[in-house]
Motif scaffolding. Structure first.
Motif, PDB file in Angstrom:
ATOM      1  N   THR A 157      10.872  31.098 -34.806  1.00 24.56           N
ATOM      2  CA  THR A 157      10.833  32.131 -33.773  1.00 24.56           C
ATOM      3  C   THR A 157      11.881  31.880 -32.694  1.00 24.56           C
ATOM      4  N   VAL A 158      12.383  32.974 -32.146  1.00 25.02           N
ATOM      5  CA  VAL A 158      13.328  32.910 -31.036  1.00 25.02           C
ATOM      6  C   VAL A 158      12.845  33.884 -29.957  1.00 25.02           C
ATOM      7  N   ASP A 159      13.367  33.721 -28.771  1.00 31.95           N
ATOM      8  CA  ASP A 159      13.059  34.643 -27.690  1.00 31.95           C
ATOM      9  C   ASP A 159      13.965  35.870 -27.847  1.00 31.95           C
ATOM     10  N   LEU A 160      13.381  37.003 -28.192  1.00 30.79           N
ATOM     11  CA  LEU A 160      14.173  38.213 -28.422  1.00 30.79           C
ATOM     12  C   LEU A 160      14.492  38.990 -27.134  1.00 30.79           C
ATOM     13  N   MET A 161      13.865  38.605 -26.035  1.00 28.95           N
ATOM     14  CA  MET A 161      14.051  39.386 -24.817  1.00 28.95           C
ATOM     15  C   MET A 161      15.506  39.435 -24.344  1.00 28.95           C
ATOM     16  N   PRO A 162      16.256  38.321 -24.363  1.00 26.25           N
ATOM     17  CA  PRO A 162      17.658  38.419 -23.920  1.00 26.25           C
ATOM     18  C   PRO A 162      18.475  39.402 -24.762  1.00 26.25           C
ATOM     19  N   GLU A 163      18.288  39.380 -26.086  1.00 29.85           N
ATOM     20  CA  GLU A 163      19.027  40.314 -26.926  1.00 29.85           C
ATOM     21  C   GLU A 163      18.558  41.751 -26.686  1.00 29.85           C
ATOM     22  N   TYR A 164      17.275  41.921 -26.502  1.00 27.84           N
ATOM     23  CA  TYR A 164      16.711  43.240 -26.213  1.00 27.84           C
ATOM     24  C   TYR A 164      17.329  43.825 -24.943  1.00 27.84           C
ATOM     25  N   GLU A 165      17.385  43.027 -23.894  1.00 24.21           N
ATOM     26  CA  GLU A 165      17.963  43.501 -22.634  1.00 24.21           C
ATOM     27  C   GLU A 165      19.461  43.751 -22.762  1.00 24.21           C
ATOM     28  N   LEU A 166      20.142  42.877 -23.506  1.00 20.88           N
ATOM     29  CA  LEU A 166      21.571  43.044 -23.719  1.00 20.88           C
ATOM     30  C   LEU A 166      21.856  44.363 -24.431  1.00 20.88           C
ATOM     31  N   MET A 167      21.118  44.632 -25.498  1.00 20.05           N
ATOM     32  CA  MET A 167      21.380  45.830 -26.282  1.00 20.05           C
ATOM     33  C   MET A 167      21.012  47.099 -25.521  1.00 20.05           C
ATOM     34  N   LYS A 168      20.013  47.015 -24.664  1.00 21.35           N
ATOM     35  CA  LYS A 168      19.655  48.179 -23.850  1.00 21.35           C
ATOM     36  C   LYS A 168      20.774  48.556 -22.889  1.00 21.35           C
ATOM     37  N   SER A 169      21.600  47.586 -22.532  1.00 13.50           N
ATOM     38  CA  SER A 169      22.694  47.852 -21.596  1.00 13.50           C
ATOM     39  C   SER A 169      23.940  48.403 -22.283  1.00 13.50           C
ATOM     40  N   MET A 170      23.935  48.451 -23.608  1.00 10.58           N
ATOM     41  CA  MET A 170      25.119  48.843 -24.367  1.00 10.58           C
ATOM     42  C   MET A 170      25.182  50.343 -24.606  1.00 10.58           C
ATOM     43  N   THR A 171      26.395  50.839 -24.756  1.00 14.28           N
ATOM     44  CA  THR A 171      26.589  52.186 -25.276  1.00 14.28           C
ATOM     45  C   THR A 171      26.320  52.154 -26.782  1.00 14.28           C
ATOM     46  N   VAL A 172      26.235  53.318 -27.389  1.00 13.97           N
ATOM     47  CA  VAL A 172      26.013  53.372 -28.831  1.00 13.97           C
ATOM     48  C   VAL A 172      27.140  52.674 -29.583  1.00 13.97           C
ATOM     49  N   LYS A 173      28.372  52.944 -29.193  1.00 11.61           N
ATOM     50  CA  LYS A 173      29.501  52.304 -29.875  1.00 11.61           C
ATOM     51  C   LYS A 173      29.448  50.794 -29.722  1.00 11.61           C
ATOM     52  N   GLU A 174      29.150  50.326 -28.522  1.00 13.09           N
ATOM     53  CA  GLU A 174      29.056  48.880 -28.308  1.00 13.09           C
ATOM     54  C   GLU A 174      27.950  48.280 -29.164  1.00 13.09           C
ATOM     55  N   ARG A 175      26.845  48.974 -29.278  1.00  9.46           N
ATOM     56  CA  ARG A 175      25.727  48.486 -30.083  1.00  9.46           C
ATOM     57  C   ARG A 175      26.124  48.406 -31.560  1.00  9.46           C
ATOM     58  N   LEU A 176      26.765  49.464 -32.060  1.00 11.56           N
ATOM     59  CA  LEU A 176      27.198  49.470 -33.466  1.00 11.56           C
ATOM     60  C   LEU A 176      28.193  48.360 -33.742  1.00 11.56           C
ATOM     61  N   ASP A 177      29.142  48.147 -32.817  1.00 10.35           N
ATOM     62  CA  ASP A 177      30.111  47.069 -32.973  1.00 10.35           C
ATOM     63  C   ASP A 177      29.422  45.706 -32.940  1.00 10.35           C
ATOM     64  N   TYR A 178      28.453  45.547 -32.072  1.00  4.97           N
ATOM     65  CA  TYR A 178      27.712  44.289 -31.958  1.00  4.97           C
ATOM     66  C   TYR A 178      26.975  43.983 -33.267  1.00  4.97           C
ATOM     67  N   VAL A 179      26.312  44.994 -33.799  1.00  8.18           N
ATOM     68  CA  VAL A 179      25.551  44.817 -35.036  1.00  8.18           C
ATOM     69  C   VAL A 179      26.464  44.465 -36.198  1.00  8.18           C
ATOM     70  N   THR A 180      27.632  45.112 -36.262  1.00  8.92           N
ATOM     71  CA  THR A 180      28.581  44.825 -37.336  1.00  8.92           C
ATOM     72  C   THR A 180      29.133  43.409 -37.226  1.00  8.92           C
ATOM     73  N   ALA A 181      29.446  43.002 -36.024  1.00 17.48           N
ATOM     74  CA  ALA A 181      30.064  41.688 -35.814  1.00 17.48           C
ATOM     75  C   ALA A 181      29.132  40.542 -36.182  1.00 17.48           C
ATOM     76  N   GLU A 182      27.829  40.729 -36.062  1.00 14.74           N
ATOM     77  CA  GLU A 182      26.901  39.634 -36.330  1.00 14.74           C
ATOM     78  C   GLU A 182      26.439  39.578 -37.779  1.00 14.74           C
ATOM     79  N   MET A 183      26.845  40.522 -38.621  1.00 13.48           N
ATOM     80  CA  MET A 183      26.381  40.574 -40.005  1.00 13.48           C
ATOM     81  C   MET A 183      26.716  39.280 -40.743  1.00 13.48           C
ATOM     82  N   ASP A 184      25.777  38.855 -41.603  1.00 11.50           N
ATOM     83  CA  ASP A 184      26.071  37.673 -42.421  1.00 11.50           C
ATOM     84  C   ASP A 184      25.434  37.815 -43.794  1.00 11.50           C
TER      85      ASP A 184
END
Length: 368
Positions: free
Chosen positions: A341-368
């Motif tokens: 388990t990890v604390d998801l709150m920091p990522e949750y707050e980070l993603m809430k602050s993003m635009t849609v494009k920023e969110r899509l780019d973030y999701v793509t960049a972390e893919m593994d």
């Protein structure tokens, strides 16, 4: 249909289920659909034949997931909500506002059942509908469902995940914050930049003529046959010579489109008149429904109910099951408990602050 054995089979509530393509991909990874719903009679009949008597044919707008005791609790809510009315979906604020679209009913199921995760599917056009306001509102409504969901949308080309068809769809993966499970979309497995070559249409159709179900040949006019003789492998109506009496103009690219055997098929569509059926190569004829099902990655023992036209509609509207298996596999530890388990709150707050494009780019960049 082959499925994986697991110690725990996550329970799925499926809505906008269609014939069950999305469900099948998850079943093949060990999940079990315990309740499903759709409004289309023949899609419901196909779902029932292949998954059992768990689907209900009812107008989703007449179902209240908060009070309907026949809907069981579940681990995952799954479905491809229709894309109608995106032009007004964003005009009312919040989950409790009235939405001009069926998305709201998907969100209500998530809100009522509080699953550990949800998977929602939609067309590529959602990314740009209303200048991005539609997808932004959808994501923020999902995020607002208590106790909060980390929502990661990503545009998939299913050919990059082993489907013999170029088909782009958006998948929203939402994970409940209090689970502490960090989901990351899987990288492509097929194509020029992945570990395997594409699964081609020619490979997918090998031996298909031996399948006894949903494999009826469609009668065509002699004129259509003559047109197809003028169209090469991978071509469409534009390949007919302009000086030919059979020349047509002013159509869109999928009209009289023939397979290219050494690459995935173009997107299989659900309905349409003359020239839209998708055409074989080298034979000058429309594809059979079983050939379409192969190109959508359905196994041969998945039997569709209804007329040729109804079956075509079901196949064309479906999510290719093979395309979502990696997502299902990636989510499985969330339900078996086999993860740190990890604390998801920091990522949750980070993603809430993003635009849609920023969110899509973030999701793509972390893919593994």
């Amino acid at each position: 249909m082959e499925t994986k054995n697991s110690v725990y089979s996550p329970k799925v509530v499926s809505i906008f289920s269609g014939c069950g393509g999305l469900d099948l991909g998850f079943h093949q990874e060990g999940y079990t659909t315990v309740w499903a719903n759709d409004f289309a009679e023949w899609a419901v009949a196909s779902f029932k034949r292949n998954f059992g008597d768990v689907i209900h044919m009812k107008d989703i707008t007449k179902i209240d997931p908060y009070t309907d005791e026949s809907i069981p609790d579940c681990d995952l809510v799954l479905g491809g909500f229709p894309c109608q009315d995106f032009s007004i979906i964003w005009k009312q604020p919040g989950l409790n506002g009235k939405r001009g679209g069926l998305f709201r009913h998907f969100a209500e199921f998530v809100d009522a059942k509080k699953p550990k995760a949800f998977v929602a599917e939609n067309v590529k056009g959602l990314l740009t509908a209303n200048s991005g306001k539609a997808i932004d509102t959808i994501v923020r409504d999902f995020e607002s469902i208590a106790p909060g969901y980390v929502v990661k949308p990503h545009l998939y080309n299913f050919a990059e995940y082993g489907v013999p068809q170029f088909r782009e769809r958006v998948l929203f993966i939402g994970v409940r914050i209090d689970t502490g499970f960090r989901f990351v979309h899987p990288k492509p497995t097929h194509g020029p930049n992945a570990g395997k070559p594409y699964f081609t249409a020619g490979e997918a159709l090998e031996g298909v003529e031996k399948v006894p179900y949903n494999n009826e040949r469609i009668n065509i006019k002699e004129k259509t046959r003559q047109m197809l003789d003028l169209i090469p492998e991978g071509g469409n109506f534009t390949d007919i010579p302009k000086d030919s009496p059979l020349y047509v103009k002013g159509m869109i690219s999928h009209v009289y489109r023939r397979l290219k055997l050494d690459e995935p098929a173009k997107t299989i569509i659900a309905a349409g008149g003359g020239g839209t059926w998708g055409y074989h190569y080298p034979e000058p004829r429309p594809l059979t429904n079983r050939e379409r099902a192969r190109l959508q990655s359905f196994p041969d023992d998945f039997i569709f109910e209804g007329s040729v036209t109804e079956v075509r509609r079901q196949i064309g509207n479906a999510v290719p099951p093979e395309g979502v298996r990696l997502v299902a596999r990636r989510l499985l530890p969330l339900f078996t408990g086999e993860y740190e388990t990890v604390d998801l709150m920091p990522e949750y707050e980070l993603m809430k602050s993003m635009t849609v494009k920023e969110r899509l780019d973030y999701v793509t960049a972390e893919m593994d």
